[in-house]
Design a protein around this motif. Structure first.
Motif, PDB file in Angstrom:
ATOM      1  N   ASP A  28      38.421 -15.698   9.200  1.00  0.00           N
ATOM      2  CA  ASP A  28      37.806 -15.244   7.946  1.00  0.00           C
ATOM      3  C   ASP A  28      38.797 -15.279   6.785  1.00  0.00           C
ATOM      4  O   ASP A  28      38.421 -15.585   5.655  1.00  0.00           O
ATOM      5  CB  ASP A  28      37.250 -13.830   8.100  1.00  0.00           C
ATOM      6  N   ARG A  29      40.059 -14.978   7.063  1.00  0.00           N
ATOM      7  CA  ARG A  29      41.082 -14.954   6.016  1.00  0.00           C
ATOM      8  C   ARG A  29      41.442 -16.337   5.502  1.00  0.00           C
ATOM      9  O   ARG A  29      41.712 -16.513   4.315  1.00  0.00           O
ATOM     10  CB  ARG A  29      42.373 -14.323   6.543  1.00  0.00           C
ATOM     11  N   HIS A  30      41.514 -17.308   6.395  1.00  0.00           N
ATOM     12  CA  HIS A  30      42.136 -18.580   6.035  1.00  0.00           C
ATOM     13  C   HIS A  30      41.243 -19.809   6.123  1.00  0.00           C
ATOM     14  O   HIS A  30      41.637 -20.887   5.679  1.00  0.00           O
ATOM     15  CB  HIS A  30      43.381 -18.809   6.900  1.00  0.00           C
ATOM     16  N   ALA A  31      40.060 -19.697   6.665  1.00  0.00           N
ATOM     17  CA  ALA A  31      39.213 -20.885   6.874  1.00  0.00           C
ATOM     18  C   ALA A  31      38.844 -21.568   5.562  1.00  0.00           C
ATOM     19  O   ALA A  31      38.832 -22.798   5.486  1.00  0.00           O
ATOM     20  CB  ALA A  31      37.955 -20.516   7.652  1.00  0.00           C
ATOM     21  N   HIS A  32      38.568 -20.794   4.534  1.00  0.00           N
ATOM     22  CA  HIS A  32      38.138 -21.395   3.262  1.00  0.00           C
ATOM     23  C   HIS A  32      39.232 -22.292   2.677  1.00  0.00           C
ATOM     24  O   HIS A  32      38.958 -23.408   2.226  1.00  0.00           O
ATOM     25  CB  HIS A  32      37.749 -20.302   2.262  1.00  0.00           C
ATOM     26  N   VAL A  33      40.471 -21.824   2.697  1.00  0.00           N
ATOM     27  CA  VAL A  33      41.584 -22.608   2.149  1.00  0.00           C
ATOM     28  C   VAL A  33      41.800 -23.868   2.994  1.00  0.00           C
ATOM     29  O   VAL A  33      42.008 -24.959   2.457  1.00  0.00           O
ATOM     30  CB  VAL A  33      42.871 -21.753   2.098  1.00  0.00           C
ATOM     31  N   LEU A  34      41.742 -23.723   4.305  1.00  0.00           N
ATOM     32  CA  LEU A  34      41.906 -24.891   5.177  1.00  0.00           C
ATOM     33  C   LEU A  34      40.747 -25.868   5.009  1.00  0.00           C
ATOM     34  O   LEU A  34      40.935 -27.079   5.062  1.00  0.00           O
ATOM     35  CB  LEU A  34      42.033 -24.456   6.635  1.00  0.00           C
ATOM     36  N   CYS A  76      41.186 -29.748   4.166  1.00  0.00           N
ATOM     37  CA  CYS A  76      40.677 -30.763   5.097  1.00  0.00           C
ATOM     38  C   CYS A  76      39.607 -31.650   4.478  1.00  0.00           C
ATOM     39  O   CYS A  76      39.554 -32.844   4.760  1.00  0.00           O
ATOM     40  CB  CYS A  76      40.139 -30.101   6.370  1.00  0.00           C
ATOM     41  N   VAL A  77      38.759 -31.100   3.620  1.00  0.00           N
ATOM     42  CA  VAL A  77      37.693 -31.917   3.037  1.00  0.00           C
ATOM     43  C   VAL A  77      38.279 -33.024   2.169  1.00  0.00           C
ATOM     44  O   VAL A  77      37.736 -34.122   2.095  1.00  0.00           O
ATOM     45  CB  VAL A  77      36.663 -31.062   2.259  1.00  0.00           C
ATOM     46  N   ARG A  78      39.424 -32.747   1.538  1.00  0.00           N
ATOM     47  CA  ARG A  78      40.075 -33.789   0.733  1.00  0.00           C
ATOM     48  C   ARG A  78      40.686 -34.865   1.616  1.00  0.00           C
ATOM     49  O   ARG A  78      40.894 -35.988   1.154  1.00  0.00           O
ATOM     50  CB  ARG A  78      41.176 -33.171  -0.126  1.00  0.00           C
ATOM     51  N   ARG A  79      40.997 -34.530   2.836  1.00  0.00           N
ATOM     52  CA  ARG A  79      41.681 -35.472   3.720  1.00  0.00           C
ATOM     53  C   ARG A  79      40.732 -36.282   4.590  1.00  0.00           C
ATOM     54  O   ARG A  79      40.975 -37.461   4.830  1.00  0.00           O
ATOM     55  CB  ARG A  79      42.663 -34.724   4.637  1.00  0.00           C
ATOM     56  N   VAL A  80      39.672 -35.665   5.105  1.00  0.00           N
ATOM     57  CA  VAL A  80      38.793 -36.377   6.036  1.00  0.00           C
ATOM     58  C   VAL A  80      37.374 -36.536   5.521  1.00  0.00           C
ATOM     59  O   VAL A  80      36.555 -37.169   6.178  1.00  0.00           O
ATOM     60  CB  VAL A  80      38.756 -35.687   7.430  1.00  0.00           C
ATOM     61  N   GLY A  81      37.082 -35.966   4.360  1.00  0.00           N
ATOM     62  CA  GLY A  81      35.748 -36.095   3.797  1.00  0.00           C
ATOM     63  C   GLY A  81      34.792 -35.072   4.363  1.00  0.00           C
ATOM     64  O   GLY A  81      35.084 -34.383   5.332  1.00  0.00           O
ATOM     65  N   PRO A  82      33.618 -34.975   3.755  1.00  0.00           N
ATOM     66  CA  PRO A  82      32.663 -33.930   4.138  1.00  0.00           C
ATOM     67  C   PRO A  82      32.070 -34.106   5.531  1.00  0.00           C
ATOM     68  O   PRO A  82      31.678 -33.131   6.154  1.00  0.00           O
ATOM     69  CB  PRO A  82      31.580 -34.021   3.058  1.00  0.00           C
ATOM     70  N   ALA A  83      32.023 -35.323   6.041  1.00  0.00           N
ATOM     71  CA  ALA A  83      31.401 -35.548   7.346  1.00  0.00           C
ATOM     72  C   ALA A  83      32.224 -34.969   8.486  1.00  0.00           C
ATOM     73  O   ALA A  83      31.669 -34.523   9.488  1.00  0.00           O
ATOM     74  CB  ALA A  83      31.178 -37.038   7.564  1.00  0.00           C
ATOM     75  N   ALA A  84      33.546 -34.957   8.347  1.00  0.00           N
ATOM     76  CA  ALA A  84      34.405 -34.515   9.449  1.00  0.00           C
ATOM     77  C   ALA A  84      35.114 -33.200   9.182  1.00  0.00           C
ATOM     78  O   ALA A  84      35.841 -32.714  10.036  1.00  0.00           O
ATOM     79  CB  ALA A  84      35.438 -35.601   9.751  1.00  0.00           C
ATOM     80  N   VAL A  85      34.891 -32.594   8.028  1.00  0.00           N
ATOM     81  CA  VAL A  85      35.673 -31.412   7.658  1.00  0.00           C
ATOM     82  C   VAL A  85      35.418 -30.228   8.583  1.00  0.00           C
ATOM     83  O   VAL A  85      36.358 -29.534   8.972  1.00  0.00           O
ATOM     84  CB  VAL A  85      35.447 -31.019   6.180  1.00  0.00           C
ATOM     85  N   PHE A 132      50.539 -30.477  -1.014  1.00  0.00           N
ATOM     86  CA  PHE A 132      50.881 -29.999  -2.351  1.00  0.00           C
ATOM     87  C   PHE A 132      49.613 -29.857  -3.195  1.00  0.00           C
ATOM     88  O   PHE A 132      49.422 -28.870  -3.902  1.00  0.00           O
ATOM     89  CB  PHE A 132      51.880 -30.952  -3.022  1.00  0.00           C
ATOM     90  N   ALA A 133      48.727 -30.843  -3.085  1.00  0.00           N
ATOM     91  CA  ALA A 133      47.461 -30.783  -3.828  1.00  0.00           C
ATOM     92  C   ALA A 133      46.605 -29.605  -3.366  1.00  0.00           C
ATOM     93  O   ALA A 133      45.806 -29.076  -4.135  1.00  0.00           O
ATOM     94  CB  ALA A 133      46.689 -32.092  -3.674  1.00  0.00           C
ATOM     95  N   ALA A 134      46.796 -29.169  -2.115  1.00  0.00           N
ATOM     96  CA  ALA A 134      46.049 -28.026  -1.589  1.00  0.00           C
ATOM     97  C   ALA A 134      46.608 -26.702  -2.098  1.00  0.00           C
ATOM     98  O   ALA A 134      46.039 -25.648  -1.849  1.00  0.00           O
ATOM     99  CB  ALA A 134      46.063 -28.042  -0.062  1.00  0.00           C
TER     100      ALA A 134
END
Length: 186
Positions: free
Chosen positions: A30-36, A40-49, A147-149
């Protein structure tokens, strides 16, 4: 007002949650999933995030005994795991970036010619950047995306297990390559 067991769990540190059971580990999620998720969505896209984030927390739970309990936050450690999960998704990421790089330029319609030219220029810029990201080494790309994250140099160093100086030099080189690929524009 009485404090509940949930209230007590919510004030536990990340290190304490790592040593607790599955229910308490959910608080860490709950604390960290949103940031991760954002990373991840920037790295693998919405289909695999969702798979990437779920895999990150599954691995973290399975390896929670390896967490350094002297750390105040588990977030850099989780970013390190997420980066490794993303590396496993690298083949799909590379295919996606190469596909974007090969997109044909749109054909503008006469009434919207000016907007179409602007859109074509923007899409050409995206294709150029995507192609450069695909050619960039995973080490440089990982530092750039972390860094972008929003991670600091120290957090990136911790997540990837490299010195902060290496983070700064890789980030500098990655930025130079992107700037050169985009025609030197800032």
């Amino acid at each position: 007002m009485e404090r509940t067991a949930d209230d007590a769990v919510a004030v536990l540190t990340d290190a304490e949650l790592m040593g607790a059971g599955a229910a308490e580990f959910g608080v860490l999620f709950d604390r960290h999933a949103h940031v991760l998720y954002q990373y991840c969505v920037r790295r693998v896209g919405p289909a695999a995030v969702e798979d990437a984030v779920a895999d990150t927390f599954l691995i973290a739970y399975e390896r929670r005994d390896r967490f350094d309990h002297t750390r105040a936050s588990a977030l850099p450690w989780l970013f390190g795991i997420a980066t490794n999960v993303i590396r496993r998704h690298r083949a799909a990421e590379t295919r996606y970036q190469r596909l974007v790089a090969r997109l044909p330029a749109p054909v503008p319609e006469a009434p919207m010619a000016e907007r179409a030219v602007q859109r074509a220029d923007a899409e050409a810029g995206v294709r150029t950047i995507a192609a450069e990201l695909a050619r960039m080494s995973a080490r440089h790309r990982d530092v750039l995306f972390l860094f972008a994250a929003g991670l600091s140099y120290a957090e990136i160093a911790e997540a990837l297990g490299i010195p902060a100086g290496t983070v700064m030099s890789r980030l500098h080189r990655a930025r130079q390559r992107l700037q050169a690929a985009h025609g030197g524009e800032s």
